[in-house]
Design a protein around this motif. Structure first.
Motif, PDB file in Angstrom:
ATOM      1  N   GLN A 165     -91.287   3.767 -86.007  1.00  0.00           N
ATOM      2  CA  GLN A 165     -91.891   2.448 -85.823  1.00  0.00           C
ATOM      3  C   GLN A 165     -91.018   1.637 -84.874  1.00  0.00           C
ATOM      4  O   GLN A 165     -90.542   0.559 -85.224  1.00  0.00           O
ATOM      5  N   SER A 190     -91.565  -0.194 -82.473  1.00  0.00           N
ATOM      6  CA  SER A 190     -92.008  -1.526 -82.061  1.00  0.00           C
ATOM      7  C   SER A 190     -91.857  -2.565 -83.171  1.00  0.00           C
ATOM      8  O   SER A 190     -92.076  -3.755 -82.935  1.00  0.00           O
ATOM      9  N   ALA A 191     -91.474  -2.111 -84.363  1.00  0.00           N
ATOM     10  CA  ALA A 191     -91.383  -3.030 -85.507  1.00  0.00           C
ATOM     11  C   ALA A 191     -89.948  -3.510 -85.680  1.00  0.00           C
ATOM     12  O   ALA A 191     -89.060  -2.725 -86.022  1.00  0.00           O
ATOM     13  N   SER A 214     -92.221 -11.632 -82.167  1.00  0.00           N
ATOM     14  CA  SER A 214     -93.204 -10.549 -82.115  1.00  0.00           C
ATOM     15  C   SER A 214     -94.572 -10.940 -82.685  1.00  0.00           C
ATOM     16  O   SER A 214     -95.446 -10.091 -82.787  1.00  0.00           O
ATOM     17  N   PHE A 215     -94.741 -12.208 -83.073  1.00  0.00           N
ATOM     18  CA  PHE A 215     -96.036 -12.652 -83.593  1.00  0.00           C
ATOM     19  C   PHE A 215     -96.781 -13.422 -82.498  1.00  0.00           C
ATOM     20  O   PHE A 215     -96.514 -14.604 -82.270  1.00  0.00           O
ATOM     21  N   PRO A 216     -97.745 -12.760 -81.825  1.00  0.00           N
ATOM     22  CA  PRO A 216     -98.303 -13.335 -80.598  1.00  0.00           C
ATOM     23  C   PRO A 216     -99.208 -14.548 -80.791  1.00  0.00           C
ATOM     24  O   PRO A 216     -99.471 -15.266 -79.837  1.00  0.00           O
ATOM     25  N   ASP A 223     -94.731  -4.227-102.921  1.00  0.00           N
ATOM     26  CA  ASP A 223     -94.446  -2.943-103.555  1.00  0.00           C
ATOM     27  C   ASP A 223     -93.008  -2.548-103.225  1.00  0.00           C
ATOM     28  O   ASP A 223     -92.713  -2.033-102.146  1.00  0.00           O
ATOM     29  N   LYS A 224     -92.113  -2.827-104.173  1.00  0.00           N
ATOM     30  CA  LYS A 224     -90.684  -2.679-103.877  1.00  0.00           C
ATOM     31  C   LYS A 224     -90.260  -1.216-103.703  1.00  0.00           C
ATOM     32  O   LYS A 224     -89.290  -0.924-103.020  1.00  0.00           O
ATOM     33  N   LEU A 231     -91.412  -8.568-101.627  1.00  0.00           N
ATOM     34  CA  LEU A 231     -92.237  -7.423-101.232  1.00  0.00           C
ATOM     35  C   LEU A 231     -93.284  -7.174-102.313  1.00  0.00           C
ATOM     36  O   LEU A 231     -93.000  -7.311-103.510  1.00  0.00           O
ATOM     37  N   THR A 233     -89.157   3.655 -97.437  1.00  0.00           N
ATOM     38  CA  THR A 233     -89.595   4.113 -96.108  1.00  0.00           C
ATOM     39  C   THR A 233     -88.725   3.521 -95.003  1.00  0.00           C
ATOM     40  O   THR A 233     -88.357   4.218 -94.058  1.00  0.00           O
ATOM     41  N   VAL A 234     -88.400   2.230 -95.112  1.00  0.00           N
ATOM     42  CA  VAL A 234     -87.610   1.612 -94.037  1.00  0.00           C
ATOM     43  C   VAL A 234     -86.112   1.850 -94.204  1.00  0.00           C
ATOM     44  O   VAL A 234     -85.346   1.600 -93.285  1.00  0.00           O
ATOM     45  N   ILE A 257     -88.637  -5.329 -87.985  1.00  0.00           N
ATOM     46  CA  ILE A 257     -88.078  -5.247 -89.352  1.00  0.00           C
ATOM     47  C   ILE A 257     -87.457  -3.876 -89.567  1.00  0.00           C
ATOM     48  O   ILE A 257     -86.416  -3.739 -90.230  1.00  0.00           O
ATOM     49  N   ALA A 258     -88.080  -2.827 -88.985  1.00  0.00           N
ATOM     50  CA  ALA A 258     -87.508  -1.478 -89.113  1.00  0.00           C
ATOM     51  C   ALA A 258     -86.134  -1.419 -88.447  1.00  0.00           C
ATOM     52  O   ALA A 258     -85.170  -0.876 -89.013  1.00  0.00           O
ATOM     53  N   ALA A 297     -91.859   1.031-102.100  1.00  0.00           N
ATOM     54  CA  ALA A 297     -92.202   1.474-100.737  1.00  0.00           C
ATOM     55  C   ALA A 297     -91.135   1.107 -99.722  1.00  0.00           C
ATOM     56  O   ALA A 297     -91.184   1.561 -98.577  1.00  0.00           O
ATOM     57  N   VAL A 298     -90.152   0.288-100.145  1.00  0.00           N
ATOM     58  CA  VAL A 298     -89.080  -0.095 -99.221  1.00  0.00           C
ATOM     59  C   VAL A 298     -88.247   1.122 -98.798  1.00  0.00           C
ATOM     60  O   VAL A 298     -87.574   1.113 -97.767  1.00  0.00           O
TER      61      VAL A 298
END
Lengths: 205, 319
Positions: B88, B90-91, B171-173, B72-73, B70, B78-79, B93-94, B75-76
């Motif tokens: 989130q 639709s995400a 999820s990566f179109p 910015d460690k 990551l 948040t999840v 990873i969340a 900021a993790v």
């Protein structure tokens, strides 16, 4: 409602790269790494035999109406403004890179702590970034809020980059998009991008 | 548009993310299978402790691979907040982060009464002090009262982790290799297949108890079916890529022209263990070596699948 979009005329882009320089200086991007520009002008040869042409292809974030980078972002750092501009909240981004994997336009770049150290040396005491994160074009929203145009548009010597409001029928950008002369990249992916390209020389007469 | 297309593979998520996906699927499926075995097939204290332990350790190691990269460690955080799943939604990873956290929590809780009943932890100074604390004893008694509910919470989160690994890639179109329904199926089946293989290795080496013979036979049979399912999904994926977009065709060329994929994964990671296990199921084995060999090959194949999948994701750029 305002809905910002950009039209790029490939016929008038001369490949001077002034847009890249203007963007980099305006947004303090990591210019020391060629893979980390927010906008990049590709220099390509297209066609075969005697029909070979040199074509410059500027690219940047397409500020999609259905941005996959936003849907995959686990922290909600990638967001969209009511005016259509997709931006990254640097403080919220943890830099997992999912947005870069999801972006079909290769418009996401990682800005690391090392880049920040270099940035402080390169841009001096004016350097604004406070945390590492994924980075992307923001249509220079800080300039747009002041009624100006993105730095790449303001500096374009061939006037190949045009910026305007799709919801204003009198805006030349909206008219060009409505006429069908300007087309989006890879519409089949379903991202509904807001950067359009004019590539047909005949259209200009 | 009158431009040349270029095709590029990504360099952002490489082997370290393949390890994350591999350990995630393997650890989660191992935990889910052992708890279901304990709840509905045969109560098995040793298996639960090993299954929960392996699940938690593998998940932690896998998550460390992601965390280490990551930008910015901090900021993790948040999840780590469960609300991230709703904010989130639709995400993947969340969702995955929450599945991983809660799978670990419920997994440790389910195993706690068994750990307290086992002699060995009481001989380890740090652990002995911990599991003899009144709070832990009280929690253990509470868990015992609702053991099956706790087990199901762990299983649901475990299955969530196993399924999520494929959904994340789907999820990566922009990448035809990943953005299709075969991928979550392939990764889920592979996760459970590698979990069966891991448990077979455990049961034929460390937990070699004759009373567990019918569990081992069942695991072998389930693994056989899972490998067959994996081969069918791979065949479907091959057909999809063969007749798909240029990006799909490029991915197919990368994968099916690579000996690591073709011989390493499909040959040694699927077909050979399938034949070995088929022989074992139909005629039995006089020794545990062939089934152990098959299990180790399946485990190695599980990693190769994810490794080459990350490497062969081709983007098509119109410049």
């Amino acid at each position: 409602m305002t809905h910002y979009a950009m039209v790029i005329d490939l016929n008038t882009c001369v490949g001077c790269n002034a847009c890249m320089a203007a963007c980099a200086m305006e947004n303090q991007t990591p210019v020391w790494d060629k893979n980390k520009w927010r906008t990049y002008v590709h220099d390509k040869e297209i066609g075969l035999g005697s029909d070979v042409q040199r074509r410059f292809f500027p690219r940047l974030c397409n500020h999609c109406d259905n941005p996959p980078c936003m849907t995959v972002c686990p922290t909600g750092a990638t967001r969209k403004k009511a005016n259509g501009i997709v931006f990254v909240d640097q403080d919220l981004c943890m830099g997992c890179g999912a947005c870069a994997m999801a972006c079909p336009y290769h418009a996401r770049v990682p800005v690391t702590r090392r880049d920040m150290r270099e940035g402080r040396e390169f841009y001096g005491s004016d350097y604004r970034r406070t945390s590492p994160s994924m980075d992307k074009c923001s249509f220079c929203d800080h300039l747009v809020e002041q009624g100006r145009k993105p730095a790449c548009v303001e500096t374009c010597v061939g006037y190949s980059r045009m910026f305007g409001d799709l919801d204003d029928p009198n805006d030349p950008v909206a008219q060009m998009v409505a006429s069908g002369a300007a087309r989006a990249l890879m519409p089949h992916i379903g991202t509904r991008p807001n950067v359009y390209y004019i590539d047909d020389i005949r259209w200009r007469g | 548009m009158d431009v040349n297309m270029t095709y590029a593979t990504q360099e952002m998520w490489t082997w370290w993310l393949a390890i994350y996906l591999y350990f995630g699927g393997l650890g989660a499926a191992t935990l889910a299978v052992t708890f279901l075995t304990d709840m509905y097939l045969k109560p098995n204290r040793a298996l639960v402790i090993w299954g929960a332990g392996a699940g938690v350790v593998l998940l932690a190691l896998g998550s460390l691979m992601l965390f280490g990269h990551l930008l910015d460690k901090t900021a993790v955080l948040t999840v780590l907040n469960p609300m991230a799943m709703l904010n989130q939604s639709s995400a993947w990873i969340a969702w995955g982060t929450q599945f991983i956290i809660w799978m670990m929590v419920w997994g440790v809780l389910y195993a706690l009464p068994y750990v307290r009943e086992t002699e060995f932890p009481h001989r380890v100074p740090g652990i002995r002090d911990l599991i003899d604390k009144p709070f832990v004893i009280g929690t253990s008694k509470l868990v015992q009262r609702f053991h099956r509910s706790v087990g199901w919470l762990a299983v649901i989160n475990g299955v969530g982790v196993a399924v999520y690994t494929g959904l994340l890639l789907q999820s990566f179109p922009a990448v035809a290799l990943w953005h299709n329904p075969a991928v979550p199926l392939l990764f889920t089946v592979s996760a459970f297949s590698t979990a069966m293989a891991f448990l077979l290795v455990l049961m034929y080496t460390l937990l070699h108890d004759q009373a567990d013979e019918h569990v081992r036979v069942l695991y072998e049979r389930i693994d056989l079916v899972l490998i067959a399912a994996e081969l069918v999904i791979l065949f479907s994926l091959y057909q999809y890529l063969k007749n798909g977009s240029e990006s799909a065709v490029r991915s197919l060329e990368l994968l099916w022209n690579d000996y690591g994929w073709l011989i390493g994964f499909i040959g040694f990671g699927l077909i050979l263990p399938f034949l070995l296990e088929l022989k074992g199921v139909m005629r039995g084995w006089g020794s545990r070596v062939p089934i152990l060999t098959a299990a180790v090959l399946v485990l190695a194949g599980g990693y190769l699948l994810r490794h080459y999948f990350m490497y062969a994701g081709v983007y098509a750029y119109p410049w």
